[in-house]
Scaffold this active site. Structure first.
Site, PDB file in Angstrom:
ATOM      1  N   ASN A  43       0.901  -1.086  -0.132  1.00 30.13           N
ATOM      2  CA  ASN A  43      -0.254  -0.352  -0.162  1.00 30.13           C
ATOM      3  C   ASN A  43       0.816   1.760  -0.261  1.00 30.13           C
ATOM      4  O   ASN A  43       2.273   0.932   0.766  1.00 30.13           O
ATOM      5  CB  ASN A  43      -0.456  -0.313   1.311  1.00 30.13           C
ATOM      6  CG  ASN A  43      -0.524  -0.323   2.790  1.00 30.13           C
ATOM      7  OD1 ASN A  43       0.737  -0.826   3.008  1.00 30.13           O
ATOM      8  ND2 ASN A  43      -0.391   0.757   3.671  1.00 30.13           N
ATOM      9  N   HIS A  44       0.053   2.188  -0.393  1.00 31.99           N
ATOM     10  CA  HIS A  44       0.471   3.686  -0.454  1.00 31.99           C
ATOM     11  C   HIS A  44       0.444   4.675   0.505  1.00 31.99           C
ATOM     12  O   HIS A  44      -0.785   4.789  -0.017  1.00 31.99           O
ATOM     13  CB  HIS A  44       0.728   3.974  -2.070  1.00 31.99           C
ATOM     14  CG  HIS A  44       1.901   4.619  -2.102  1.00 31.99           C
ATOM     15  ND1 HIS A  44       3.882   5.198  -1.735  1.00 31.99           N
ATOM     16  CD2 HIS A  44       2.559   5.269  -3.808  1.00 31.99           C
ATOM     17  CE1 HIS A  44       4.362   5.405  -2.521  1.00 31.99           C
ATOM     18  NE2 HIS A  44       3.541   5.781  -3.813  1.00 31.99           N
TER      19      HIS A  44
END
Length: 487
Positions: A43-44
């Protein structure tokens, strides 16, 4: 060659700096990174993500980055510490470059969201990375980044509180494989692959949640969003902050423990009010299990619920009993001690107030007795439509898992406002309607009756102004009330 030597020298220094500044914690659910074709997905949360993965993963991967990022001078300095492939997501050839890179045997790191989160939750997961995994048969290792979104390197809204050096956790989850899905066209195969990736990312968020209790989760939320964050309101039209909620949990938990024993099931017969939420947290912190009683049930059903859960103490309010006309029901209960919040409030002495203000509110975590996440957190009851009500004991883990599942698919943030008209003795009213907003920083308005189901959607913009004590919320609205609200 010189560049690689510099990386070898700088990497331990940067890793130590990251541990010192951000207290980076890495958890491995699996440590096998030896697959011939390896794709790491994460995830970012912030601009730090690539650097953190490059420093703490036990492989030397190639990072897939947007050409816009690669062209930025400051990010080129960060990227100089890793190998990267700059791609244009709008180019149909972009994913082919990634496929060739994986097939060459180099581990690849990619962010399936394609951009940094702006809500704190998962953004849209694109189909490209999943199609790459299916096309190459690569082993997919999901990595959850948690905490970086609270730094100043994130892109969260201005309302989301940020800190200079938040604690950051990296959780490496078990590997997965994406077989190429069966579909008549490449477009459909790509779409189905993307759905597999979206489910994997959601499962990653859910599986990496901390194992804790309800009260510990409340303390975490207060730390993240700030003790002064005002988020809960009820019919009294007073906005309560996390500090107020913790004060209620601390003082009510301290008072109720004097009349109960650890492990006791304590009946809670109260409407949707902020003190009800505080009482639930306070009871669970002291190893008392709140049993949420259905005040719309008859005396026989309520007695059956008390018998099933072995309840000997019920907490309620005189004002509520009078307003909801529950006097006859409660008078018919056998073997039950009734304690009213008005009396509990009157019994708070100077010593309790000094304890709260000088010590407890400054160290709220110390108030909780040692409790396992598998211990009972709350007791809910069935409606009794097929016989006597049945008690359902929910552990802390189950309640928080339910909340984590919702958060994995719905973006809840400080920008959201939730109106909960479902009673808290209802499973959805308790978890999604009350606990979820409180633990995610979303604003919550507690409305005490779902009986106004035809009117509430119309009145939502005017609820706070309308229900300032002019209407009994436990009765159905009359047409005159509706005319008053609509002007």
């Amino acid at each position: 060659m010189l560049r690689r030597c510099l990386r070898t020298l700088l990497r331990p220094l940067l890793r130590g700096l990251a541990r010192a500044v951000f207290r980076v914690e890495v958890r491995f659910a699996q440590r096998d990174f030896s697959a011939d074709r390896l794709l790491v997905v994460a995830n970012h949360e912030s601009f730090l993500d690539g650097l953190l993965l490059g420093l703490f993963l036990p492989v030397d991967p190639v990072f897939v980055v947007h050409t816009g990022i690669a062209n930025n001078l400051w990010f080129r300095l960060l990227l100089s510490q890793v190998d990267y492939l700059a791609v244009d997501p709008t180019s149909p050839m972009a994913m082919k470059k990634v496929i060739r890179l994986i097939e060459s045997g180099r581990p690849v790191v990619i962010f399936p969201e394609g951009r940094i989160t702006q809500t704190g939750s998962l953004m849209k997961v694109y189909d490209g990375p999943a199609f790459v995994a299916a096309k190459t048969g690569a082993t997919v290792v999901p990595v959850r980044l948690d905490g970086a979104s609270r730094s100043y390197f994130s892109r969260l809204s201005g309302k989301y509180p940020k800190v200079l050096c938040p604690k950051i956790r990296l959780t490496v989850l078990p590997a997965a494989h994406f077989p190429m899905p069966a579909a008549p066209t490449a477009k459909l195969r790509r779409r189905k692959s993307g759905e597999q990736m979206r489910k994997l990312m959601q499962a990653m968020i859910f599986a990496s949640r901390p194992q804790q209790t309800l009260y510990a989760a409340l303390c975490d939320a207060a730390d993240i969003f700030g003790m002064g964050r005002r988020l809960v309101e009820d019919m009294k039209q007073i906005e309560y902050a996390y500090k107020d909620l913790l004060k209620m949990a601390l003082i009510l938990g301290r008072q109720v423990e004097r009349m109960t024993q650890p492990g006791d099931k304590v009946g809670v017969l109260l409407p949707n009010l902020v003190p009800t939420i505080g009482l639930i947290f306070g009871l669970s912190a002291r190893q008392r299990v709140p049993a949420m009683l259905n005040y719309t049930a008859g005396t026989e059903a309520m007695q059956a619920a008390c018998t099933a859960a072995q309840i000997r103490v019920i907490l309620t309010s005189r004002a509520f009993v009078e307003q909801a006309k529950l006097g006859e029901k409660l008078a018919g209960l056998q073997g039950i001690e009734l304690h009213y919040l008005e009396d509990i409030r009157a019994g708070i002495g100077l010593g309790d107030k000094l304890w709260l203000m000088l010590w407890a509110i400054h160290r709220p975590r110390a108030f909780e007795l040692p409790t396992s996440p598998e211990a009972p957190a709350v007791v809910l009851f069935t409606s009794g439509s097929e016989g006597k009500p049945k008690g359902v004991v929910l552990p802390h883990r189950a309640v928080l898992a339910n909340i984590a599942q919702v958060r994995a698919v719905i973006d809840f943030s400080v920008d959201d406002k939730v109106l909960n008209a479902l009673p808290i003795f209802h499973s959805f009213g308790l978890t999604a309607g009350a606990l979820l907003p409180v633990l995610t920083g979303a604003s919550l308005f507690l409305y005490p009756s779902p009986l106004h189901y035809r009117v509430i959607p119309v009145l939502i913009p005017k609820l706070i102004q309308l229900f300032g004590g002019c209407i009994d919320p436990f009765k159905r609205l009359q047409s005159s009330h509706l005319r008053f609200a609509l002007g």
